[in-house]
Design an enzyme around this catalytic site. Structure first.
Site, mmCIF file in Angstrom:
data_model
loop_
_atom_site.group_PDB
_atom_site.id
_atom_site.type_symbol
_atom_site.label_atom_id
_atom_site.label_comp_id
_atom_site.label_asym_id
_atom_site.label_seq_id
_atom_site.Cartn_x
_atom_site.Cartn_y
_atom_site.Cartn_z
ATOM 1 N N LYS A 1 10.876 11.514 -7.825
ATOM 2 C CA LYS A 1 10.276 10.755 -8.933
ATOM 3 C C LYS A 1 11.176 9.623 -9.408
ATOM 4 O O LYS A 1 11.336 9.388 -10.608
ATOM 5 C CB LYS A 1 9.905 11.682 -10.094
ATOM 6 C CG LYS A 1 8.869 12.751 -9.715
ATOM 7 C CD LYS A 1 8.492 13.602 -10.912
ATOM 8 C CE LYS A 1 7.464 14.662 -10.545
ATOM 9 N NZ LYS A 1 8.036 15.734 -9.696
ATOM 10 N N ARG A 2 11.750 8.907 -8.464
ATOM 11 C CA ARG A 2 12.585 7.776 -8.821
ATOM 12 C C ARG A 2 11.719 6.632 -9.338
ATOM 13 O O ARG A 2 10.549 6.518 -8.982
ATOM 14 C CB ARG A 2 13.415 7.318 -7.620
ATOM 15 C CG ARG A 2 14.402 8.363 -7.083
ATOM 16 C CD ARG A 2 15.350 8.846 -8.182
ATOM 17 N NE ARG A 2 16.473 9.614 -7.637
ATOM 18 C CZ ARG A 2 16.662 10.907 -7.821
ATOM 19 N NH1 ARG A 2 15.792 11.600 -8.524
ATOM 20 N NH2 ARG A 2 17.714 11.523 -7.318
#
EC number: 4.1.1.23
Length: 276
Positions: free
Chosen positions: A93-94
């Site tokens: 979930k960058r």
């Protein structure tokens, strides 16, 4: 892994199951603590027990990063152990831009520099296209964009009205101008099954990564009813319901039993939709 290879895996295994490796060292069986890397030993046995029943694995980066160097080594070992013909997703979930995203991409996609070569990564798109495009520079890699989540907090932003619909719809529409369905997937929570009809208007061909089936209460039947395509188009994740099916020495056998239940349900749905 290419789109055609992914579809072939689904048809061969009669499954669209992703096993989430959200491995918490405090929840794994105690007898594993005698091994040099207990987390990897746990993951290794889960993979060995389920690899013929699933088409993807998805380690969640937080469970590894929280343990520092030891956790990172567990993640690297897991990434390298995962069979090459199974989609290997890093749930990271960058959501940053520029050189930062370049280096996140290098961390998870460039085996020469990091020891890891995942096939796909989850990305938060709210800083725009430059939070996504650095990952698309790597040929054959997938970017999985957060669209509509199962969390209670999804109502805070994802359902805000925009000129083109809800914000999650705008995200899908815009993202599909950056790459095609052979490179982009979207995360859509299983507890949002009634929204799948609207999502398919904007993403008719994209694969959807669907968490929330099982422990979070999502319905596999509803997900398939509203979200399945002629190519299946779904990767349904189950984490806790599989990997923590037992905390004894039989944990791998118990995990296989739970994965088999889901695979059999998925086979029935694939047959119903005439995908296989």
């Amino acid at each position: 892994m290419s789109r055609s290879q992914l579809i072939e895996q689904i048809k061969q295994k009669k499954s669209f199951l992703c096993v989430g490796l959200d491995t918490d060292i405090d929840k794994i069986p105690k007898f594993l603590k005698q091994y040099p890397d207990p987390v990897f030993e746990f993951n290794k046995r889960i993979i060995d027990a389920t690899k013929d029943l699933c088409i993807a694995y998805k380690p969640n980066a937080a469970f590894y990063e929280s343990r520092g160097l030891k956790g990172l080594q567990s993640l690297i070992s897991t990434a390298q152990y995962t069979p090459k013909d199974i989609l290997n997703i890093i749930d990271a979930k960058r959501g940053d831009i520029g050189n930062t995203s370049d280096n996140y991409a290098k961390a998870f996609f460039n085996e020469e520099t990091s020891g890891m070569s995942f096939d796909a990564i989850t990305v938060t798109p709210y800083m725009g296209n430059d939070s996504v495009t650095p990952y698309l520079k790597y040929d054959g890699k997938w970017v999985i964009i957060l669209a509509l989540t199962s969390s209670v907090g999804s109502k805070d932003f994802q359902y805000l009205q925009t000129e083109t619909g809800f914000l999650y719809e705008t995200v899908i529409q815009k993202a599909n101008t950056w790459a095609g369905a052979d490179r982009l997937m979207f995360v859509v929570g299983a507890t949002k099954s009634t929204e799948f009809t609207d999502i398919r208007k904007h993403a008719p061909d994209n694969f959807l990564l669907v968490p929330g089936v099982g422990a979070q209460g999502g319905s596999l039947e509803d997900v398939c009813k509203y979200g399945m395509t002629k190519d299946c188009g779904l990767i349904v994740n189950s984490s806790r319901g599989i990997i923590y099916a037992s905390n004894g020495e039989d944990f791998a056998d118990a995990a296989r039993a739970e994965a088999l239940k889901l695979q059999q349900q998925m086979q029935a749905e694939l047959e119903k939709a005439e995908v296989i």
